[in-house]
Structures are given as structure tokens and as C-alpha cells.
Design a protein around this motif. Structure first.
Motif, PDB file in Angstrom:
ATOM      1  N   GLN A 278      26.475  29.899  26.498  1.00  0.00           N
ATOM      2  CA  GLN A 278      27.657  30.538  27.103  1.00  0.00           C
ATOM      3  C   GLN A 278      27.533  30.627  28.635  1.00  0.00           C
ATOM      4  O   GLN A 278      28.546  30.617  29.334  1.00  0.00           O
ATOM      5  CB  GLN A 278      27.826  31.946  26.522  1.00  0.00           C
ATOM      6  N   ASN A 281      28.439  27.168  30.159  1.00  0.00           N
ATOM      7  CA  ASN A 281      29.646  26.587  29.554  1.00  0.00           C
ATOM      8  C   ASN A 281      30.630  26.241  30.670  1.00  0.00           C
ATOM      9  O   ASN A 281      31.342  27.090  31.181  1.00  0.00           O
ATOM     10  CB  ASN A 281      30.223  27.626  28.583  1.00  0.00           C
ATOM     11  N   SER A 283      33.324  24.681  30.652  1.00  0.00           N
ATOM     12  CA  SER A 283      34.734  24.844  30.311  1.00  0.00           C
ATOM     13  C   SER A 283      35.205  26.227  30.768  1.00  0.00           C
ATOM     14  O   SER A 283      36.351  26.420  31.158  1.00  0.00           O
ATOM     15  CB  SER A 283      34.882  24.685  28.803  1.00  0.00           C
ATOM     16  N   ARG A 284      34.298  27.168  30.762  1.00  0.00           N
ATOM     17  CA  ARG A 284      34.629  28.529  31.157  1.00  0.00           C
ATOM     18  C   ARG A 284      34.382  28.786  32.645  1.00  0.00           C
ATOM     19  O   ARG A 284      35.143  29.484  33.296  1.00  0.00           O
ATOM     20  CB  ARG A 284      33.764  29.476  30.314  1.00  0.00           C
ATOM     21  N   TYR A 296      35.414  19.878  26.910  1.00  0.00           N
ATOM     22  CA  TYR A 296      34.071  20.400  26.727  1.00  0.00           C
ATOM     23  C   TYR A 296      33.623  20.227  25.289  1.00  0.00           C
ATOM     24  O   TYR A 296      34.377  20.494  24.361  1.00  0.00           O
ATOM     25  CB  TYR A 296      34.069  21.891  27.079  1.00  0.00           C
ATOM     26  N   THR A 298      30.121  21.390  23.050  1.00  0.00           N
ATOM     27  CA  THR A 298      28.856  22.112  23.141  1.00  0.00           C
ATOM     28  C   THR A 298      27.701  21.125  23.021  1.00  0.00           C
ATOM     29  O   THR A 298      27.712  20.287  22.111  1.00  0.00           O
ATOM     30  CB  THR A 298      28.774  23.134  21.987  1.00  0.00           C
TER      31      THR A 298
HETATM   32  C1  LIG Z   1      33.051  27.591  26.094  1.00  0.00           C
HETATM   33  O1  LIG Z   1      34.172  28.121  26.759  1.00  0.00           O
HETATM   34  C2  LIG Z   1      35.403  27.886  26.106  1.00  0.00           C
HETATM   35  C3  LIG Z   1      36.510  28.392  27.036  1.00  0.00           C
HETATM   36  O2  LIG Z   1      36.233  29.689  27.518  1.00  0.00           O
HETATM   37  C4  LIG Z   1      35.377  28.569  24.740  1.00  0.00           C
HETATM   38  O3  LIG Z   1      36.578  28.307  24.065  1.00  0.00           O
HETATM   39  C5  LIG Z   1      34.180  28.047  23.930  1.00  0.00           C
HETATM   40  O4  LIG Z   1      34.068  28.754  22.720  1.00  0.00           O
HETATM   41  C6  LIG Z   1      32.886  28.214  24.720  1.00  0.00           C
HETATM   42  N1  LIG Z   1      31.780  27.610  24.012  1.00  0.00           N
HETATM   43  C7  LIG Z   1      30.546  28.146  24.009  1.00  0.00           C
HETATM   44  C8  LIG Z   1      29.489  27.411  23.273  1.00  0.00           C
HETATM   45  O5  LIG Z   1      30.272  29.202  24.579  1.00  0.00           O
END
Ligand SMILES: *[C@@H]1O[C@H](CO)[C@@H](O)[C@H](O)[C@H]1NC(C)=O
Ligand SMILES: *[C@@H]1O[C@H](CO)[C@@H](O)[C@H](O)[C@H]1NC(C)=O
Length: 402
Positions: A278, A281, A283-284, A296, A298
Motif C-alpha cells: 500500500q 502503490n 496508483s494511489r 496498476y 499489484t
Molecule cells: C492501490 O491503490 C488503488 C487506488 O487507490 C486501490 O484501488 C488498490 O486497491 C490499491 N492496491 C493495493 C495493493 O494497495
């Protein structure tokens, strides 16, 4: 004759192929950057060849450090000495002008992938001198132990022990330093060490002095996901290729090539470390323009074997981006420089976002026309206007914020 010419032609082509790096279009002085990059590539290829002959790769790469060392020389503004603090070698810069009160101080950690570099390299020496003179600051530039032979946490332990020693009130007083105006700073692997030291100090009940700032110049901040967009986009940009960064990271923890191979294919992440994903990540934590059109996924997690043998790469003292939000709260205001054409771009960008989310004031300078290491190219033969500009921007921030 014809054969010889042919051989020469082939050899030149091969050499050109081995050391050629495409220079991004928006990078100025492409000729100088190309030359600089080619010189480094050539040293990398030679070190790889030396390794095949049984010599140590990093020792060969270290010739670069040796070639650029300058002795500690005082000038009209700054007294420079090599000494030891807390039994760790440091290069110390003391302003010569009469103090107009208590001074600022900077603990500086040089870059070089935890394997190379020295406080006494010409360009690091120049930067430390300028900071000492222009900011009227005591600069302690630490010569921490390097890998190989020393692996994590030796590098961290050395810079931490110097910092902790220096922050004692009687030591600050001895150097005429204002306890409220001390910062840590570093470039690349040194930025990694500065971020890690700032985190650890917060949790150390023996340390009473609080840092005024942390200056992170294109820092390396995580070894968990080696396929961040910046690693993908900048795998072969000038100065720092993805493969060299993977080599530096793995060498920080071990000389066992198994970790390097696993990191290169991003298959080193143990299942137990899944909860840390997390924090990297993208994407976040990356803004939309840096994520681009990618989606993204994982990173795959695998066997626990490497994580158990070399737990360092999951340790926030080596990967400060893996610290929980609770550990980031209350950290000193940060200046973070990231460069667009840098494998480490996303490390710095994501740390800026995570620090902000934890309420830490952040000045994030993203240089779109820059590549890794650019700030150190401020003198002949590889002098870049870009290097001066990045350094001046950072100095301006320090004048206001330290
Ligand atoms: C990564 O971030 C995205 C967007 O915030 C989220 O949907 C996803 O679950 C996250 N994945 C992990 C592995 O934290
Ligand atoms: C000493 O400081 C002055 C004023 O900042 C500067 O102009 C001069 O170049 C410095 N000298 C050296 C040797 O750096």
C-alpha cells in the motif's frame, strides 16, 4: 589492411553500442551529457569485464571516486578538515567569518548507491563549501562505510551515530550551532540515509534536538517495487540505469547475486510483505500525469526466502517509504527534488505525497528537464547550467527555511 580496418570499424561500433545512451530531447547541453554518460557506461562495462576476471565490480567502479578526490583544503571563507565524530570519518566545513550569533548546521550524506562516493569528491566538496560559506553553516559531510564489504545497516548506523552525536547540546554549543537550525541532507543514496535518519530521530528518546529540515535530493526510498513507472520509463537514461540501481540496492543488503536477480525481475517480494505494498502503490500516490495510460497491477508476491535472509529491504531504515503514516507524522519539513528522467523519480514523488498526507510540510521541486545526479555537475569538465540551477534553487530554499 582491409581486415584491420574492418576490425577497427567493428570495435568502434561495438564500443559505441555499449556506451550509447539516448539523451532526452528536453535536456540541455546534450553533448556534455552524452560524454558524461558515455564515460560512466564505459566504466560500468569495464567493471563488468573485470568481474568476469574475478575482480570486484564495485571496487572497479570505485576508481571513479578515487579519481575525483580532493584533499581537505581551507580557503579564505571556510576551514576544511578531515576528522572523526563518534569514531566515524567526516569532512568538516567551518565558516571563517566572525559569527553574528549562533550558526546553522547541515549533516550531509553523499550519494553513490551505498557502494561508491566520498565526502571529498570534487563536486560534493564544492557544494559543502558553498553551503558553509553562503549559509554561514557548519557542514558535517559523513564518510560512512560502503558496500561491499559493509552492508546494511552499517551505512545507516554510521550516519545516525554522527547525527546523534552532533545533536547533543554540548557539541552544538562547541561549534556555535543554533539547536533550532540543524538539517539533514543528501543526494541519491544519501537522500535515502537523510530520510531514514530523520525518521529514526523522532523515535529516539535520547535525542532532544528536533531537526529544522530534511533535504532529499533525488532520493532512493524503497526497494520493494522495482517496476514503478519511473523504473520502466527511465531504465536507460543517463547516469543511472535500472540495472545499476538494482545492483546498488541489492549490494546494500548482500553480495549474494540471488537478491540482485530477483530484484531485477521484481520477484523478490515475500508474501508476508504484502501489507507494505500500500505504501508504494503508485496508483494511489502518483499524480495522474505520471501514471500515464498505465493501469496498476499489484506486484506478484512470492517465497519468503529472500525476505528472511535479507530483511533489510523491508526495513524502513533502508526503505523510508515503507514507514507507516503514524511514523511519518511530526517529521521535519522536507525539500524534495525529483527529476523527470530518473528511475528514482517516483520514489521521491510518492514520498512527497505520503509526507503531505501525514501533515508534514513539503516543498517538492520536480525538474522536468533533469536526470539523476544532475546537481553534482557544477564544475569542469562536466559543468552543466542545469546543475547550477538545481543547486541554486535548493540554496534559496535553505536560506528561507533553515
Ligand atoms: C492501490 O491503490 C488503488 C487506488 O487507490 C486501490 O484501488 C488498490 O486497491 C490499491 N492496491 C493495493 C495493493 O494497495
Ligand atoms: C569567499 O566568499 C565570497 C563571498 O561569498 C566569494 O565571492 C568568494 O568567491 C569566496 N571565495 C572562495 C575561494 O570561494
Amino acid at each position: 589492411m582491409g581486415n584491420r580496418l574492418l576490425c577497427l570499424g567493428l570495435l568502434t561500433a561495438l564500443l559505441g553500442y555499449c556506451i550509447y545512451t539516448p539523451i532526452p530531447e528536453d535536456v540541455a547541453q546534450p553533448g556534455t551529457v552524452m560524454l558524461l554518460s558515455a564515460a560512466l557506461r564505459a566504466l560500468e562495462r569495464l567493471s563488468e569485464a573485470a568481474e568476469l576476471l574475478g575482480l570486484n565490480y564495485m571496487e572497479s567502479m570505485g576508481l571513479l571516486t578515487v579519481a575525483m578526490l580532493v584533499p581537505p583544503t581551507s580557503d579564505e571563507n571556510v576551514t576544511v578538515t578531515d576528522t572523526k565524530l563518534s569514531n566515524v570519518p567526516v569532512r568538516l566545513y567551518l565558516p571563517r567569518r566572525a559569527p553574528g550569533g549562533l550558526r546553522r548546521a547541515m549533516l550531509f550524506f553523499h550519494g553513490g548507491g551505498w557502494c561508491l562516493g566520498d565526502a571529498g569528491m570534487h563536486d560534493h566538496d564544492l557544494v559543502s563549501r558553498r553551503i558553509s560559506n553562503e549559509l554561514d553553516a557548519v557542514v558535517v559531510s559523513v564518510n560512512y562505510r560502503l558496500a561491499p564489504p559493509h552492508h546494511f545497516p552499517a551505512q545507516f548506523d554510521d550516519v545516525y551515530s554522527v547525527t546523534k552525536f552532533f545533536l547533543q547540546s554540548q557539541v552544538l554549543a562547541q561549534y556555535g550551532v543554533d539547536p533550532a537550525r540543524v538539517c539533514v541532507a543528501g543526494d541519491s543514496a544519501g537522500g535515502n540515509l537523510a530520510a531514514a535518519v530523520a525518521q529514526q530521530l523522532l523515535e529516539d528518546p535520547e535525542v532532544k534536538t528536533k531537526l529544522k529540515a530534511q533535504v532529499l535530493i533525488y532520493p532512493a526510498l524503497q526497494a520493494l517495487d522495482m517496476n514503478l513507472p519511473s523504473y520502466q520509463d527511465n531504465a536507460n537514461k543517463p547516469i543511472l540505469s535500472r540495472s545499476l540501481m538494482v545492483r546498488f540496492w541489492s549490494e546494500y543488503f548482500t553480495s549474494d547475486p540471488a537478491l540482485r536477480k530477483a530484484m531485477a525481475s521484481n520477484t523478490h517480494i515475500p508474501a508476508e510483505a504484502g501489507h507494505l505494498l500500500q505504501f508504494v502503490n503508485w496508483s494511489r500516490w502518483l499524480p495522474a500525469e505520471m501514471r500515464g495510460a498505465r493501469t496498476y497491477s499489484t506486484p506478484a508476491v512470492g517465497s519468503s526466502e529472500l525476505g528472511q535472509r535479507y530483511p533489510g529491504f523491508l526495513d524502513p531504515r533502508a526503505s523510508p517509504l515503507l514507514a507507516s503514516e503514524a511514523r511519518l507524522r511530526g517529521l521535519a519539513p522536507a525539500y524534495i527534488l525529483t527529476c523527470e528522467h530518473d528511475v528514482l523519480r517516483d520514489d521521491g514523488v510518492m514520498y512527497a505525497a505520503r509526507l503531505r498526507a501525514a501533515g508534514v510540510p513539503v516543498t517538492h521541486h520536480h525538474a522536468r528537464d533533469a536526470f539523476h545526479g544532475a546537481m553534482t555537475f557544477i564544475s569542469w569538465p562536466f559543468e552543466l547550467a542545469l546543475g547550477h540551477r538545481l543547486l541554486n534553487t535548493c540554496m534559496d530554499w535553505l536560506r528561507e527555511n533553515l
